[in-house]
Structure formats: structure tokens, C-alpha cells
Design an enzyme around this catalytic site. Structure first.
Site, mmCIF file in Angstrom:
data_model
loop_
_atom_site.group_PDB
_atom_site.id
_atom_site.type_symbol
_atom_site.label_atom_id
_atom_site.label_comp_id
_atom_site.label_asym_id
_atom_site.label_seq_id
_atom_site.Cartn_x
_atom_site.Cartn_y
_atom_site.Cartn_z
ATOM 1 C CD1 TRP A 31 -18.088 -3.349 13.539
ATOM 2 C CD2 TRP A 31 -17.290 -2.955 15.321
ATOM 3 N NE1 TRP A 31 -16.989 -2.355 12.661
ATOM 4 C CE2 TRP A 31 -16.433 -1.892 14.084
ATOM 5 C CE3 TRP A 31 -16.844 -1.997 16.619
ATOM 6 C CZ2 TRP A 31 -15.114 -0.782 13.966
ATOM 7 C CZ3 TRP A 31 -15.981 -0.418 16.354
ATOM 8 C CH2 TRP A 31 -14.819 -0.355 16.057
ATOM 9 C CG ASP A 32 -20.564 -1.583 10.687
ATOM 10 O OD1 ASP A 32 -20.028 -2.062 10.935
ATOM 11 O OD2 ASP A 32 -20.000 0.068 9.252
ATOM 12 C CD GLU A 52 -12.338 -4.686 8.026
ATOM 13 O OE1 GLU A 52 -12.422 -3.950 7.529
ATOM 14 O OE2 GLU A 52 -13.118 -4.971 8.966
ATOM 15 C CE LYS A 108 -9.905 -0.876 6.127
ATOM 16 N NZ LYS A 108 -11.429 -2.568 5.753
ATOM 17 C CD GLN A 109 -11.667 -0.204 11.245
ATOM 18 O OE1 GLN A 109 -11.338 -1.009 10.500
ATOM 19 N NE2 GLN A 109 -12.914 -0.032 11.379
#
Ligand code: IFM
Length: 731
Positions: free
Chosen positions: A339-340, A469, A568-569
Site C-alpha cells: 500500500w506504500d 502491525e 508500530k505506526q
């Protein structure tokens, strides 16, 4: 030329060979070669190699415990031989067999022209000395060519210098893998090699059924040699030779005649100076539409240009390949597309180079049949795109942080929508995009369900993993639901234009699900909930976690990580970033403060999101600090793993931090708004946007925002207000 276009060794933090190779990679979206040592000596170090976008091999994933529907095959980009490195032989003595003195005088990546320029002072063990200079590039005019011009000067002898490249495949050194890091994997190349003609070999994979033609041509004084380049040197005289490495497009296993005929024509007409001229034209054009100029800390300007350069050079451009998480700079994440591309990289292309954006989006339509099959395999309707892939099939061997990230479907739809909004290219949506949006919408209807939430009938999406994640398999991930809602609404909008492509019943179902999408909210804390259960968990013991235990994924079992509130993000915060008009400032600040406290930024996709939201909520210092980490991430090796490839999504994130954050790009109705959120450390920012064919140069400084149309496209109007610029489009 301005020094801010030249990346030199003195600009970078870490000088280990593997790290340098990543940073000095040359690529053209088809092939990428790591910037390894040019002249091979007896000390062989580093991890050199060449990658071809989409050239990969498959092998079955062996599961200890298998379950129905698990991804079947690993897909791994193949590391081909280093096409950059050369071996020099002087009067019969080889540089890789004896201890020579090789002193590097110049070594730089010239980002203005897309070249590496370097020169060396060399002395052999027998005392022959000479200067060796090289200028090399992966051609943008002909993406199947990597070429170098070699010049010898100031020699203290007359004699023969032979320049050779070892292009033999399946060598042990073509394999490199980090056993302890799940983010890195490569496959030992096991290619079938057949002589094709006197110049080329055909390299064939086994399971993925691909092949490429690979070889070289050397030219001295107009004469060709296919093995090596031989220069007869006269003392003190300058002498030049040219090398062209040919790495063809990926061919079908059977003979792909038109492509081969084309390649033959290309090889017969090789001309270095012409390719160089074209290269300069490509890069002039690129910088003219994409450059960002800004004041500020030392190295920042260069750091930003480096990010833009890497984005430009690593994007697949043939509609059948995409943008790997590491571009073509390393073997991290096996060359997979995530998806980046849609959420971090595509905005840059959509707003500056829509043709490249279109090609990257077309790739998703190209793999739509695989996505439909995947949905069917999981007994769902529509299409489910692979979380990570090269050929379109799912390649994630760990489904909780892989397949379960079904938000990829909505991310893809979102990127098509942004493309249509910015370019006004409705034809592309009609021919290519609409079907992707409809199929992804169909998936949500069959995968989600109507349930009773807080006493109301609401559409729920259970058992998924959001972007974070460190939290897996949850119900109603806020980001996923918000994005699915947007996917469904866009499908409804398109259905109004192309009613023949869907049924009435589908349309009403999509409207119903979008209108009643469940978006979890904590009334007590007055914040969005990352998912149904996130806030019920214990907060990760940050105070007791030693610094060296980050990233957590390398030190704790997933079962431990998943127990806690730890991200994580950025996850839920992506919602106010993408839909700013749906949240008021106080709400965004509350969400920001809470989630910042539980986010580790172990993923490189995180900091840019925090920078943008800080910019938009007036937290200038924070915005700047997160931005600086983003802007210089690979140049300072912030994540510690740039040796495995650049962090491409973060590079897109640095563009987003500048344009969505400092320049506050947003929409009010159909008007595009630019707002001045510059932090104190940056007093000037200038960039270009392509809006429906209009090139608009935008300037921000401490007190003003100005816009100038430098190339006219479809009708727009600019209105300058105090600290704001409004772009109005003709409806
Ligand atoms: O897509 C990302 C993901 O969000 C975090 N882990 C790495 C992937 C590839 O960059």
C-alpha cells in the site's frame, strides 16, 4: 551546478559499503543497480547487484501448520550480477588479484542529470600509474541500457588496459540474506542460461516463467567488442571507451519477437553522447515539474532532492510493474509492492507527473484478475488485492500482518479517486479505474456485515489488521472502516456515471453500508478508537523498555506485542489526515496526543503522518522535528537498515509533509486550498503542482502564499488571500 544536486560521501552518515551501495543506486524504474565499488580489488566487500523491476522467482511457502487459503508462493526479486563493477587488467595484471593502490578522488551522484561521476588515481603493483574516470547512468531514453564512459589519462606508460565486467549469473555472491531480520529476504538465483547470440544470453526463471536478455557491448573508436573493452594507451595521452550493458524488458518464456527486434535495433545504434543528451533532457524536465526549493538547516535541501530523485528513478513505468517498498535499491521486502505506493508515493506523482501515476495505477488494473481470484478463494465477492506481491498473487506468509490488511483495497480506490480529482482524467476512470473501484466495493459488502453497535444497525468489518502491525486481527479498525466507507461512496459516485457497469441493487447496498459504517469512538476519552478493543488493553511498558529493544518486532514475540496498546505506526490518525474536513481541530489534537503516546514509529511510514497533523494543528515545533527525521531518514540512516534499500514510502512521506503539512494542501468543496503552516526554521518553500494540466508554481514565505501559472491547462483561477491561496476549478 548547485552543490545541492550532488550527493557525495561527505553528505552521508554511515560509510559501510552496503549502505553506500543503497544510497548511490542508479535506476530508471526498469533496472536498478546498487552503487558498489567501481573497480574490483582483492578486498571484496559489500552487497552489489542489479534488480529488474518485476523479474522474480517463485517458490512454495512451507508452512509448519498450513490452513486453507494461505498464500501459496514466495515471490522474490532476483538479484542479478553487479553490472557496474569492473576488473582492470594492465599489461596482464588484474586489479582483483594483486594489491593495487586505488585512490578515489571524486565520487558523486549527480542528481541534476541522473549520473554517477567518479575518478580514481591508480597505481598497479608494477608501478604503472594512471587516472581513471567514469560517468555512468541507467538510461531513461532506453530503459534497457546501462552505460558508462571510461576515460584514461595521465598514464606513465604505454600499453594495454583491459576493462571487463563479470556478468556471469548464479554466483554465490549474488545471494545475500539477513537471517535475523524478517524484513529482508532474497532468493538464490537459479536461472537457466542460454546463449542467445554473440552479445546476449537469455536468462530464464523456472517457476515464474519469465526471461530476460542480458549482455554487453563495448565500443572503442567505433569498433564493437562483446567481451571486454581494450584500450591501447599511449603515455600521457587521453583515451576513452564506452560500455553498454543490456538488460531487456521481461519477455514471455516463448520468443517475444517484436520486443527482440526492437532490442536488436537499439543495440546496433548505440551512441553514448546521444543517450547522455537525452538523459539530461529527461532530468531537466523532471526537476522543472517536481523540484522543491526550501531554506533551512544544512543538508535539508539536498536531502529533499535526494528523496525526490529516488522516487522518480524507482517508479515502474510500463503499467505491468509498480514501485517496490525499497524501489530497486536493495533486497529488503523482496521487491514487493505494498500500500506504500498508493498512500505515500502516488500523491507525489499525481500532483507532479500524472503519467507516471497513471502507469502505477494501471498496474492495479493489470493484476485485477488475481485480486478477483483471491476474493473467490476466500469465498468473497469482488476483488481482494494482495497485501504484498509482485505478480498480483498474495505473497505474505504471515497472514495476521499480511492478508488481513484488507485496507489495501480501499487504499487503491482512494488513489484512483485522488488521481481523477487532481488530473480530471475521467476517460482513464471510465476505461480502467471504475472497474477496480466497483470490484473493491463489492468485496466490502461481502466481507463486512450489518450488526448492532451501540443500539444501532451499523456496518462492521471484523477480523482485520489495520496499518499498525503491532495490533492484529481486530474488529472495526477505524482506518479500515473509514477507508472502506470512502471506497463505497466513490463507487456510488462512479455508478452514477457508469450505471451499466453495476446493478441497482449493488448501488443501494453500497449506499446503505457507506451511510451506516461503524466508526468506533470512545465517548469517555473523546477520541477515536483504533479498533473495538485497542483501548481496553494494557499500555505497553515503555518506561521499562530499553532503547536497544526497538524496533520491538526484532525483540518480542508477536503474542506479547499484540497484548498491549502499542502502535508500530500511525493508524487511526491517517483518517484526519486524509479526510480533514470530517474532524475539528480539537478532535484531531486529542487523537494526536493520545496516539502519539503509544506509537513507537518502528515503521518508517509513521513520522510523516505525525508531522502533517502537527502542521495542520499549529504544533510547529513538533511538525518540524518529525519532518526532519522524515526528510533525512536514509541520509542519516535513522532506521539503521538503509543497507537493505531506501525507505521509499517515507520519501513520499517527506513530500507529503511539505505539501500537505507545511503548505497545508486541502480541499474545500471543489476548491484546492494552500495554507501557510511553515515552521520557524523554514522561511521559504517553493514547489510546483500539476492541476489538470496547469503547472502552478507556489511560493510560501513567512508572511505570504503566492501562486503563478507557468503553463496553462484546463481553466482554473487563482485567488491570493492573506496567508492562503485558493485554486478554483471550472466545474
Ligand atoms: O507497508 C509497510 C507496512 O505498513 C509497515 N511494514 C513495512 C511495509 C513495507 O514498507
Amino acid at each position: 551546478m548547485k552543490n545541492d544536486f550532488l550527493l557525495q560521501m561527505s553528505d552521508i552518515q554511515n560509510t559501510t559499503p552496503e549502505y553506500m551501495e543503497t544510497l548511490f543506486t542508479l535506476s530508471n524504474g526498469h533496472m536498478g543497480l546498487r552503487g558498489s565499488d567501481l573497480i574490483q580489488d582483492i578486498h571484496k566487500t559489500g552487497n552489489p547487484g542489479t534488480f529488474v523491476n518485476g523479474f522474480y522467482e517463485k517458490k512454495p511457502i512451507i508452512y509448519g501448520e498450513w490452513a486453507y487459503g494461505y498464500a501459496e508462493n514466495h515471490q522474490t526479486i532476483i538479484k542479478l550480477p553487479d553490472i557496474r563493477g569492473i576488473i582492470l587488467t594492465v599489461n596482464g595484471h588484474r586489479s582483483d588479484e594483486e594489491e593495487w593502490m586505488i585512490k578515489k578522488d571524486t565520487f558523486m551522484l549527480n542528481m541534476a542529470k541522473g549520473l554517477i561521476e567518479e575518478s580514481y588515481q591508480i597505481q598497479t603493483i608494477n608501478g604503472e600509474s594512471f587516472r581513471f574516470s567514469a560517468e555512468s547512468f541507467t538510461s531513461f531514453e532506453h530503459s534497457e541500457i546501462y552505460t558508462s564512459k571510461y576515460t584514461i589519462s595521465d598514464s606513465n606508460f604505454s600499453g594495454e588496459i583491459v576493462i571487463e565486467k563479470d556478468l556471469s549469473v548464479n554466483k554465490k555472491s549474488d545471494h545475500h540474506s539477513e537471517v535475523d531480520d524478517p524484513r529482508v529476504a532474497s532468493m538464490k538465483s537459479d536461472l537457466t542460461v542460454e546463449k542467445y547470440d554473440e552479445r546476449l544470453e537469455q536468462l530464464k526463471t523456472h517457476k515464474s516463467q519469465q526471461s530476460i536478455l542480458f549482455g554487453q557491448v563495448n565500443l572503442v573508436n567505433g569498433k564493437a567488442n562483446y567481451k571486454s573493452l581494450i584500450l591501447d594507451i599511449k603515455k600521457n595521452e587521453k583515451m576513452t571507451g564506452y560500455n553498454f550493458v543490456i538488460v531487456s524488458e521481461i519477455l514471455k518464456q516463448t520468443k517475444d519477437r517484436p520486443a527482440i527486434n526492437e532490442l536488436n535495433r537499439l543495440i546496433n545504434d548505440l551512441e553514448y553522447e546521444l543517450l547522455l543528451k537525452k538523459q539530461e533532457e529527461y532530468f531537466n524536465e523532471f526537476w522543472a515539474v517536481s523540484d522543491i526549493e526550501l531554506s533551512g538547516q544544512d543538508k535539508l535541501q539536498k536531502g529533499i532532492r535526494f528523496n525526490l530523485f529516488q522516487l522518480f528513478q524507482n517508479a515502474g513505468r510500463n503499467s505491468t510493474t509498480n514501485f517496490a517498498a525499497k524501489g530497486l535499491t536493495g533486497e529488503g521486502y523482496e521487491g514487493h509492492y505494498f500500500w506504500d505506493t498508493e498512500m505515500y508515493i502516488l500523491p507525489f506523482f499525481i500532483y507532479t507527473q500524472p503519467d507516471i501515476a497513471k502507469s502505477l495505477l494501471t498496474y492495479r488494473s493489470y493484476v485485477l484478475p488475481q485480486a478477483k481470484k483471491r476474493a473467490e478463494k476466500l469465498h468473497q465477492k469482488g476483488a481482494l488485492f494482495a497485501w504484498r506481491t509482485i505478480d498480483g498473487d498474495e505473497a505474505s506468509a504471515y497472514y495476521p500482518a499480511g492478508t488481513a490488511q484488507v485496507h489495501i483495497n480501499a487504499d487503491i480506490s482512494h488513489a484512483f479517486q485522488l488521481y481523477e480529482r487532481v488530473t480530471g482524467d475521467h476517460q482513464f476512470m471510465k476505461e480502467t479505474g471504475a472497474e477496480v473501484v466497483f470490484e473493491t466495493a463489492r468485496f466490502w459488502l461481502s466481507f463486512g456485515h450489518f450488526g448492532n453497535k451501540e443500539g444501532q444497525r451499523q456496518f462492521c468489518i471484523d477480523g482485520v489488521t489495520g496499518p499498525d502491525e503491532y495490533t492484529a486481527l481486530v474488529n472495526n479498525n477505524y482506518y479500515t472502516n473509514k477507508m472502506a466507507q470512502s471506497n463505497l461512496s466513490y463507487a456510488v459516485e462512479l455508478a452514477g456515471q457508469y450505471p451499466e457497469m453495476i446493478t441497482e441493487f449493488e448501488n443501494s447496498q453500497w449506499q446503505d453500508a457507506a451511510r451506516n459504517m461503524y466508526l468506533p469512538y470512545d465517548e469517555k476519552k473523546q477520541i477515536i478508537k483504533q479498533d473495538d478493543s485497542f483501548l481496553d488493553k494494557e499500555v505497553w511498558p515503555f518506561e521499562e523498555t530499553p532503547k536497544e529493544n526497538y524496533p520491538l518486532l526484532l525483540h518480542y514475540h508477536p503474542m506479547i506485542i499484540y497484548k498491549y496498546q502499542v502502535s508500530k505506526q500511525a493508524d487511526g490518525l491517517l483518517a484526519p489526515l486524509l479526510f480533514p474536513n470530517d474532524y475539528d481541530k480539537e478532535q484531531i489534537i486529542r487523537d494526536y496526543n493520545y496516539y502519539e503516546g503509544v506509537t513507537t514509529h518502528d515503521s518508517s511510514l509513521s513520522r510523516s503522518v505525525f508531522s502533517i497533523l502537527a502542521s495542520r494543528t499549529g504544533q510547529k515545533k513538533k511538525a518540524y522535528n518529525y519532518f526532519m527525521d522524515t526528510a533525512l531518514m536514509d541520509i542519516v540512516d535513522l532506521q539503521g537498515n538503509a543497507k537493505d534499500g531506501v525507505h521509499a514510502a517515507n520519501m513520499g512521506g517527506s513530500w507529503l509533509s511539505l505539501i500537505y503539512g507545511f503548505a497545508g494542501l486541502s480541499y474545500q468543496g471543489s476548491d484546492l486550498i494552500i495554507e501557510n503552516n511553515l515552521p520557524d526554521e523554514i522561511s521559504n518553500l517553493a514547489f510546483t503542482l500539476n492541476l489538470r494540466g496547469n503547472l502552478i508554481k507556489i511560493y510560501l514565505d513567512n508572511c505570504k502564499v503566492r501562486g503563478k501559472i507557468i503553463q496553462k491547462g484546463k481553466f482554473i483561477q487563482l485567488e491570493e488571500l492573506d496567508n492562503q491561496l485558493i485554486v478554483r476549478f471550472n466545474k
